[in-house]
Design an enzyme around this catalytic site. Structure first.
Site, PDB file in Angstrom:
ATOM      1  N   LYS A  79      -3.038  -0.731  10.271  1.00  0.00           N
ATOM      2  CA  LYS A  79      -2.825  -1.582  10.156  1.00  0.00           C
ATOM      3  C   LYS A  79      -1.623  -1.676  10.883  1.00  0.00           C
ATOM      4  O   LYS A  79      -1.003  -1.441  10.421  1.00  0.00           O
ATOM      5  CB  LYS A  79      -2.672  -2.725   8.770  1.00  0.00           C
ATOM      6  CG  LYS A  79      -2.979  -3.924   8.930  1.00  0.00           C
ATOM      7  CD  LYS A  79      -2.968  -4.418   8.011  1.00  0.00           C
ATOM      8  CE  LYS A  79      -2.571  -5.620   7.370  1.00  0.00           C
ATOM      9  NZ  LYS A  79      -1.841  -6.136   5.832  1.00  0.00           N
ATOM     10  N   SER A  90      -5.971 -10.155   5.854  1.00  0.00           N
ATOM     11  CA  SER A  90      -5.107 -10.166   6.813  1.00  0.00           C
ATOM     12  C   SER A  90      -5.618  -8.937   7.152  1.00  0.00           C
ATOM     13  O   SER A  90      -5.433  -8.678   8.910  1.00  0.00           O
ATOM     14  CB  SER A  90      -3.777 -10.477   6.593  1.00  0.00           C
ATOM     15  OG  SER A  90      -2.782  -8.862   5.658  1.00  0.00           O
ATOM     16  N   SER A  99      -5.635  -8.973   0.634  1.00  0.00           N
ATOM     17  CA  SER A  99      -5.404  -8.796   2.412  1.00  0.00           C
ATOM     18  C   SER A  99      -6.430  -7.362   2.773  1.00  0.00           C
ATOM     19  O   SER A  99      -6.786  -6.834   3.776  1.00  0.00           O
ATOM     20  CB  SER A  99      -4.370  -8.592   3.123  1.00  0.00           C
ATOM     21  OG  SER A  99      -3.871  -9.828   2.982  1.00  0.00           O
TER      22      SER A  99
END
Lengths: 484, 483
Positions: free
Chosen positions: A78, A153, A177
């Site tokens: 990420k 996210s 997330s």
């Protein structure tokens, strides 16, 4: 089966037997990226050249029989984890050009195990969002239906795993997330106990809630990755002291007699009927495997979302103060210092980030602190106590991961509150600091994935991994692949 | 701006001081960067103190030890549970956009410091001692439409020592500062160097008519960086406040900046413009829970403090209070003194030489005792030469000057310069006779009762012997010959 469709465990076996080479895995991964990335947008950048270089080194170590846990395994990270010399934007314009001169502990630990970084995955700006629609660059798409969000996210990481654009991925979870996108994309997502994994090098959103974890195709892969990334880090004062357990050892143990709490507060109005049905089937499955269902109550659950949005935004308002245009990242010059600050932050941050900075600034303001921040901390303690009390009676807790399957783009963007509610089942876990995993447990009528959330006691990832694995092995949900 | 004189007798000031002391650690409070002063700008920085994304602070244990040590020395309560907080504001020298400080739960609470004012001991209470990180430095030079930022100082560990509003006069404030500095230097937790900013002071000051219980409106004075300025700034501010009240005005709660070049305080910001720092607990650091054993270990290792040392000097060395006070203000001075005494120097004589000649010489060259060319053992050696009559007290001054110039010991100086006292009676008598033979007039006047002329004869003989004649023998001889 193409190599990019395989798991870490499966590839490890082939690599160690020297039946395949790391570069061959990369060939399949990058071919897949080439093929589907236009539709998915899982990545912000790919690091193909570097990956092949590392693969060449990996090949040597395999020949010398010096393989490490992740030698030759392509993993996506990420974009809120700092990677030395590699662009790290956090999905924000304000860090559009930021190349960290240091490595996050998590990626450093994976490096030490010779992983191959495939690229940096898309995310909601500063991890604030549940759909990747808040990325400053572009939204990622759900591989099961590109008209739907992948969740967020860590939506890029979840989509990359689901679309076989990597073998596994690393995400971060502040209020769901990792687990919510894992649920929406039909993959496994683990949020470890707060303090189990170092946050050093993770661009902070809400420091007391942020936690890094894996998104994988199987539970076994999550256990393996947790072994690699977990454990005490002297660079993170909030990381727990002591040695980390070998979580792969619990994989395969039976769950006979394991008490599974089912909190009434998680089966409520607004819970999608397909989701409810799948989760209830999953609970029956667990019972069939020998687990004992126990009805429990987590009475303060209804305050979790409000509590979260006070604490997370308060911390964020302070954490994001450093993006001021002075030292690095985006700067818009102004007529004086204040003007530069205001222009830089007005243009550098997206609307959701600004909304949360304003909320947090307000909650911490003199005269409001007691009513908001202090009160929220008190409620947080109550939420923790809820879990402690529940865990006196049960070993793990099972709930739906998200109230619905993946929603369509734009469906919730006009109503932030509706968007916030998509984390309603995951948020309490962060506030309490306990670990939780989302594991695929079915599909909706529209053939969208559904996730089962298993919550454990502090530092008892072993129990939820054990249960998740037993469940996974007795079902076939995790074997389904989206057609793209 | 000159202020008109008012009647200060009607008012009393209420003063509290906030002293920022840089803790004497090698590395910064939350990272491993050096705290060395005066290096190339931004050469002592890393991702942590520059505030890069994702980095985390790790508390320097030495800093906590400094704070606990200080707390123990001033009778503070060491908190069993304390924590850091973030103080949020935007400024280019603050790379994270917040300063990590302590707010609700400081490391030390309570305590006091004793000062002596007009011979009376006065106890100044302490509110708290807390730890925090320093900010960097903005540099406005070059004339361009921009400024420079030096982050070497960012993250340097500070202690903020907050006094109760127990101080009543600028002189008390200065005495408090001096005493605090002495304690910090004794403990070796701060070098006390005000020029380098190791010790800085803000003051809260209000005035009220004598006899009134309620406090006046307070003004915060910032940027006071020397003992002299503490007094000057407070004197000015107190006078200013009295003037405002006397002319029917009202004191405005505000922050004022002291300008040392003009000696005037000027408004910086009003209460309305005050920052809302939005303090909240620092989530990146765990609470500080010092173990009893650790605190006890620090307590055991505490050095003797100025007051205790002063008392000991009085009893052990029979020094007057005045001498003991001067000698114990600075630990290095006190240590120098004791070394000289232990090397055999007579305690009062060592004190006299240190407070007299030595202080004068050091002051002339603006040197501190650390850089003194004379070793304490050398002073003791010189005093021995006086005692055993090798040199006279008068010659000793010359010897001392030479020792200071060359760094050599007294024996060597006396030998090289031929300064050995003449104690040979024959040689002195010869010189006396020579002087008397040329001074018929003076002898007559002396015999007629002008006793003062004794000095003239002594002076003449000393001149002739280049000051080396044994003064006692000389005096006796002269008396004998003139009677």
């Amino acid at each position: 089966m193409k190599l990019n469709e395989m798991t870490i465990t499966g590839l490890r076996n082939l690599l160690d037997k020297k039946e395949i080479r790391p570069s061959e895995i990369l060939d399949d991964v990058y071919a897949r990226i080439e093929e589907v990335e236009d539709k998915i947008h899982a990545y912000l950048i790919t690091t193909k050249e570097q990956a092949y270089k590392t693969a060449a080194e990996a090949e040597k170590t395999i020949i010398e029989n010096k393989t490490a846990l992740l030698t030759g395994i392509p993993i996506a990270v990420k974009d809120n984890m700092c990677t030395e010399g590699i662009l790290t934007t956090c999905g924000s314009k304000i860090l559009y050009n930021f190349i960290p001169p240091y490595e996050s502990t998590v990626t450093a630990r994976m490096k030490a195990q010779h992983y191959l970084l495939t690229g940096k995955t898309n995310m909601d700006e500063f991890a604030m969002g549940s759909s990747t629609e808040n990325s400053a660059y572009y939204p990622s798409k759900n591989p099961w239906d590109t008209g739907c969000v992948p969740g967020g996210s860590s939506g890029g990481s979840a989509a990359a795993v689901a679309a076989d654009e990597c073998i596994a991925a690393i995400g971060s979870d502040t209020g769901g997330s990792i687990r919510q996108p894992a649920s929406l994309c039909g993959v496994v997502g683990l949020k470890p106990t707060y303090g189990a994994v170092s946050r050093y090098g993770l661009v902070a959103f809400a420091s007391s809630l942020d936690q890094i974890g894996p998104l994988t195709k199987t539970v076994a892969d999550s256990a393996l990755l947790l072994n690699v990334i977990g454990g005490h880090d002297p660079k993170d004062s909030t990381s727990a002291p002591g040695e980390i357990k070998d979580f792969t050892k619990v994989i395969g143990q039976d769950i006979k007699g394991m008490r599974i709490g089912i909190p009434e507060e998680y089966f409520i109005k607004g819970l999608d009927s397909d989701v409810e049905a799948s989760v209830k089937d999953a609970l029956k499955k667990l019972e069939a495997l020998g687990a004992v269902p126990v009805e429990i109550s987590l009475p303060h659950t209804e305050y979790a979302v409000a509590t979260y949005y006070v604490i997370a935004t308060s911390e964020a308002s302070s954490n994001l103060a450093r993006y001021d245009g002075v030292k690095y990242g985006f700067r818009r010059d102004g007529k004086d210092l204040l003007d530069m600050y205001m222009k830089t932050r007005a243009e550098g941050f997206g609307p959701e980030v600004k909304r949360r900075i304003m909320l947090g600034t307000f909650a911490l303001s003199s005269g409001y602190y007691d009513a908001y921040y202090r009160k929220a901390q008190q409620v947080r303690t109550l939420l923790k106590t809820d879990f402690e009390k529940a865990f006196e009676k049960v070993d793990i807790i099972a709930t739906p991961t998200a109230p619905t399957t993946a929603f369509r783009f734009g469906e919730k963007t006009t109503d932030p509150l509706q968007m916030y509610l998509s984390d309603i089942f995951t948020i309490s876990v962060n506030l309490a600091g306990v670990p939780a995993i989302s594991v695929p447990c079915g599909f909706s009528a529209k053939r969208m994935p559904i996730g089962l959330q298993l919550i454990g006691k502090h530092f008892d990832e072993a129990s939820i991994l054990k249960a998740a694995y037993a469940f996974e092995q007795s079902t076939e949900w995790h074997l389904r692949k989206p057609t793209l | 701006m000159a202020l008109k004189e008012t009647n200060p007798m009607k008012y009393e000031a209420v003063i509290g001081l906030e002293v920022h002391a840089q803790m004497a650690t090698d590395t910064k409070i939350f990272c491993g960067c050096s705290t060395k002063f005066g290096s190339e700008p931004n050469s002592q920085t890393c991702p942590v103190c520059i505030g890069m994304p994702g980095v985390l602070p790790v508390l320097n244990k030495k800093a906590v030890e400094c704070a606990i040590k200080t707390g123990l020395a001033v009778q503070s309560k060491i908190s069993a549970y304390s924590r850091f907080a973030r103080k949020n504001y935007f400024y280019p020298d603050l790379p994270k956009g917040y300063q990590v400080s302590q707010y609700e739960l400081p490391i030390c609470e309570g305590g006091h410091i004793e000062i002596v004012i007009d011979g009376e001991v006065k106890r100044i209470g302490l509110t708290r001692i807390h730890m925090e990180e320093d900010a960097g430095k903005n540099i406005h030079e070059g004339g361009g439409p921009y400024s420079f930022v030096d982050l070497n100082r960012t993250g340097v560990p500070l202690m903020e020592i907050v006094s109760e509003p127990d101080i009543r006069t600028p002189a008390e404030a200065a005495a408090y500062m001096k005493k605090l500095r002495a304690i910090l230097r004794y403990l070796e937790v701060c070098d006390g160097n005000m020029e380098q900013g190791s010790l800085r002071c803000d003051a809260n000051v209000s005035v009220r008519p004598i006899g009134q219980k309620e406090l006046g409106v307070k003004v915060e004075l910032k940027n006071i960086n020397s003992f002299r300025y503490v007094e000057k700034a407070l004197e000015y501010e107190i006078k200013r406040q009295i003037n405002v009240i006397e002319s029917g005005g009202k004191i405005v709660q505000e922050t004022r900046l002291f300008d040392s070049s003009t000696g005037v305080t000027q408004s910086m910001r009003s209460k309305e413009e005050a920052h809302d720092y939005r303090y909240f607990p620092e989530p990146d650091l765990v609470p500080i829970v010092p173990s009893e054993a650790w605190i006890e270990k620090i307590r055991q290792a505490l050095t003797e403090l100025p007051d205790a040392k002063r008392e000991r000097f009085v009893t052990k060395y029979s020094l007057p209070e005045y001498d003991a006070e001067l000698l114990t203000t600075d630990k290095t001075v006190a240590d120098w003194y004791e070394t000289a005494v232990l090397a055999g120097g007579q305690p009062k004589a060592v004190s006299n030489w240190m407070m007299g000649e030595l202080t004068k010489m050091l002051n002339d060259e603006n040197k501190s005792i650390e850089n003194c060319p004379i070793k304490p053992e050398h002073l003791a050696g010189m005093l021995k030469l006086i005692d055993n009559g090798t040199i006279s007290g008068k010659i000793a001054k010359t010897v001392f000057e030479e020792m200071y110039k060359t760094g050599k010991n007294a024996d060597a100086v006396v030998k090289e310069k031929g300064l050995v006292q003449i104690s040979d009676e024959g040689a002195i008598e010869k010189a006396v006779d020579e002087v008397l033979s040329k001074s018929a007039q003076e002898i007559e006047r002396f015999k007629a009762g002008d006793e003062k002329l004794m000095g003239f004869f002594v002076g003449q003989v000393m001149k002739a012997t280049k000051g080396k004649a044994n003064p006692q023998m000389l005096n006796e001889l002269l008396r004998k010959k003139l009677s």
